[in-house]
Design a protein around this motif. Structure first.
Motif, PDB file in Angstrom:
ATOM      1  N   LEU A 126       0.797  -1.235   0.000  1.00  0.00           N
ATOM      2  CA  LEU A 126       0.000   0.000   0.000  1.00  0.00           C
ATOM      3  C   LEU A 126       0.829   1.285   0.000  1.00  0.00           C
ATOM      4  O   LEU A 126       0.273   2.375  -0.138  1.00  0.00           O
ATOM      5  N   LEU A 127       2.141   1.186   0.126  1.00  0.00           N
ATOM      6  CA  LEU A 127       2.975   2.386   0.252  1.00  0.00           C
ATOM      7  C   LEU A 127       2.755   3.394  -0.861  1.00  0.00           C
ATOM      8  O   LEU A 127       2.588   4.591  -0.606  1.00  0.00           O
ATOM      9  N   THR A 128       2.781   2.961  -2.102  1.00  0.00           N
ATOM     10  CA  THR A 128       2.657   3.901  -3.221  1.00  0.00           C
ATOM     11  C   THR A 128       1.319   4.635  -3.185  1.00  0.00           C
ATOM     12  O   THR A 128       1.254   5.824  -3.467  1.00  0.00           O
ATOM     13  N   PHE A 129       0.266   3.937  -2.791  1.00  0.00           N
ATOM     14  CA  PHE A 129      -1.065   4.550  -2.735  1.00  0.00           C
ATOM     15  C   PHE A 129      -1.124   5.595  -1.625  1.00  0.00           C
ATOM     16  O   PHE A 129      -1.670   6.678  -1.818  1.00  0.00           O
ATOM     17  N   ASP A 130      -0.551   5.254  -0.475  1.00  0.00           N
ATOM     18  CA  ASP A 130      -0.532   6.202   0.644  1.00  0.00           C
ATOM     19  C   ASP A 130       0.283   7.448   0.302  1.00  0.00           C
ATOM     20  O   ASP A 130      -0.133   8.568   0.598  1.00  0.00           O
ATOM     21  N   ALA A 131       1.434   7.262  -0.334  1.00  0.00           N
ATOM     22  CA  ALA A 131       2.276   8.404  -0.689  1.00  0.00           C
ATOM     23  C   ALA A 131       1.591   9.296  -1.721  1.00  0.00           C
ATOM     24  O   ALA A 131       1.622  10.523  -1.611  1.00  0.00           O
ATOM     25  N   VAL A 132       0.964   8.699  -2.709  1.00  0.00           N
ATOM     26  CA  VAL A 132       0.291   9.488  -3.751  1.00  0.00           C
ATOM     27  C   VAL A 132      -0.857  10.297  -3.151  1.00  0.00           C
ATOM     28  O   VAL A 132      -0.995  11.495  -3.424  1.00  0.00           O
ATOM     29  N   VAL A 133      -1.674   9.680  -2.323  1.00  0.00           N
ATOM     30  CA  VAL A 133      -2.804  10.408  -1.725  1.00  0.00           C
ATOM     31  C   VAL A 133      -2.289  11.494  -0.779  1.00  0.00           C
ATOM     32  O   VAL A 133      -2.857  12.594  -0.732  1.00  0.00           O
ATOM     33  N   ASP A 134      -1.208  11.241  -0.072  1.00  0.00           N
ATOM     34  CA  ASP A 134      -0.601  12.269   0.785  1.00  0.00           C
ATOM     35  C   ASP A 134      -0.191  13.474  -0.062  1.00  0.00           C
ATOM     36  O   ASP A 134      -0.469  14.627   0.291  1.00  0.00           O
ATOM     37  N   ALA A 135       0.451  13.221  -1.200  1.00  0.00           N
ATOM     38  CA  ALA A 135       0.877  14.321  -2.081  1.00  0.00           C
ATOM     39  C   ALA A 135      -0.335  15.067  -2.648  1.00  0.00           C
ATOM     40  O   ALA A 135      -0.331  16.300  -2.719  1.00  0.00           O
ATOM     41  N   VAL A 136      -1.363  14.348  -3.045  1.00  0.00           N
ATOM     42  CA  VAL A 136      -2.593  14.986  -3.545  1.00  0.00           C
ATOM     43  C   VAL A 136      -3.187  15.880  -2.462  1.00  0.00           C
ATOM     44  O   VAL A 136      -3.575  17.027  -2.729  1.00  0.00           O
ATOM     45  N   ASP A 137      -3.254  15.375  -1.236  1.00  0.00           N
ATOM     46  CA  ASP A 137      -3.785  16.171  -0.110  1.00  0.00           C
ATOM     47  C   ASP A 137      -2.975  17.449   0.077  1.00  0.00           C
ATOM     48  O   ASP A 137      -3.547  18.528   0.306  1.00  0.00           O
ATOM     49  N   ARG A 138      -1.654  17.356  -0.037  1.00  0.00           N
ATOM     50  CA  ARG A 138      -0.790  18.530   0.129  1.00  0.00           C
ATOM     51  C   ARG A 138      -1.052  19.563  -0.975  1.00  0.00           C
ATOM     52  O   ARG A 138      -1.108  20.764  -0.710  1.00  0.00           O
ATOM     53  N   ILE A 139      -1.199  19.084  -2.195  1.00  0.00           N
ATOM     54  CA  ILE A 139      -1.463  19.991  -3.324  1.00  0.00           C
ATOM     55  C   ILE A 139      -2.801  20.685  -3.134  1.00  0.00           C
ATOM     56  O   ILE A 139      -2.919  21.904  -3.289  1.00  0.00           O
ATOM     57  N   GLU A 140      -3.825  19.918  -2.752  1.00  0.00           N
ATOM     58  CA  GLU A 140      -5.151  20.507  -2.557  1.00  0.00           C
ATOM     59  C   GLU A 140      -5.155  21.497  -1.397  1.00  0.00           C
ATOM     60  O   GLU A 140      -5.794  22.548  -1.482  1.00  0.00           O
ATOM     61  N   ALA A 141      -4.445  21.196  -0.319  1.00  0.00           N
ATOM     62  CA  ALA A 141      -4.370  22.119   0.820  1.00  0.00           C
ATOM     63  C   ALA A 141      -3.663  23.406   0.410  1.00  0.00           C
ATOM     64  O   ALA A 141      -4.099  24.504   0.773  1.00  0.00           O
ATOM     65  N   ARG A 142      -2.586  23.281  -0.341  1.00  0.00           N
ATOM     66  CA  ARG A 142      -1.860  24.459  -0.808  1.00  0.00           C
ATOM     67  C   ARG A 142      -2.747  25.308  -1.712  1.00  0.00           C
ATOM     68  O   ARG A 142      -2.816  26.529  -1.581  1.00  0.00           O
TER      69      ARG A 142
END
Length: 150
Positions: A126-142
């Protein structure tokens, strides 16, 4: 039993991971790490208007983490934030709750279904999925913070 998990297709995917490396100027980066096995995936993501436009990753993981990262790298560009969250949730349910395998363009992830019987391997898968969603969350928050400032 483990032969089902480390089948030929998993090993092929692990041996041929696309988009290795780092992006020069990503919109966000994220790292996911499994304390259990030591696997780590670091991803760089670029998005425009809610759609992934570029992706790169460094994968230091077992064959299962490599295989899931390989599939992610082949499909992530052109995906929306919602699609990426949905595929992560589908993978989590598939492994941890005997949920259905991913469908549509993510159907190849079904090759990882035998991992559900090996709980110590769930995190690395699941690592790749968790990292991708974390990055998406960061982009959306920014982006949300930028819109609020305007």
């Amino acid at each position: 039993m483990l032969n089902e998990v480390y089948n030929r297709r998993i090993l092929e995917l692990a041996a041929d991971i696309p988009r290795l490396g780092r992006l020069a100027s990503p919109d966000a980066s994220a790292t996911a790490h499994s304390r259990l096995c030591g696997s780590t995936v670091t991803i760089d993501l670029a998005m425009k208007d809610g759609v992934v436009t570029d992706f790169a990753h460094e994968v230091r993981a077992c064959a299962l983490g490599q295989a899931s990262s390989s599939i992610m790298a082949g499909l992530v560009v052109g995906s929306t934030a919602g699609e990426l969250r949905a595929v992560r949730e589908t993978m989590r349910r598939m492994l941890k709750e005997n949920g259905p395998v991913p469908e549509g363009r993510w159907a190849e992830l079904a090759v990882l279904e035998p991992v559900r019987d090996y709980k110590p391997r769930h995190a690395s898968t699941l690592l790749t999925f968790d990292a991708v969603v974390d990055a998406v969350d960061r982009i959306e928050a920014r982006d949300a913070a930028g819109q609020a400032a305007e």
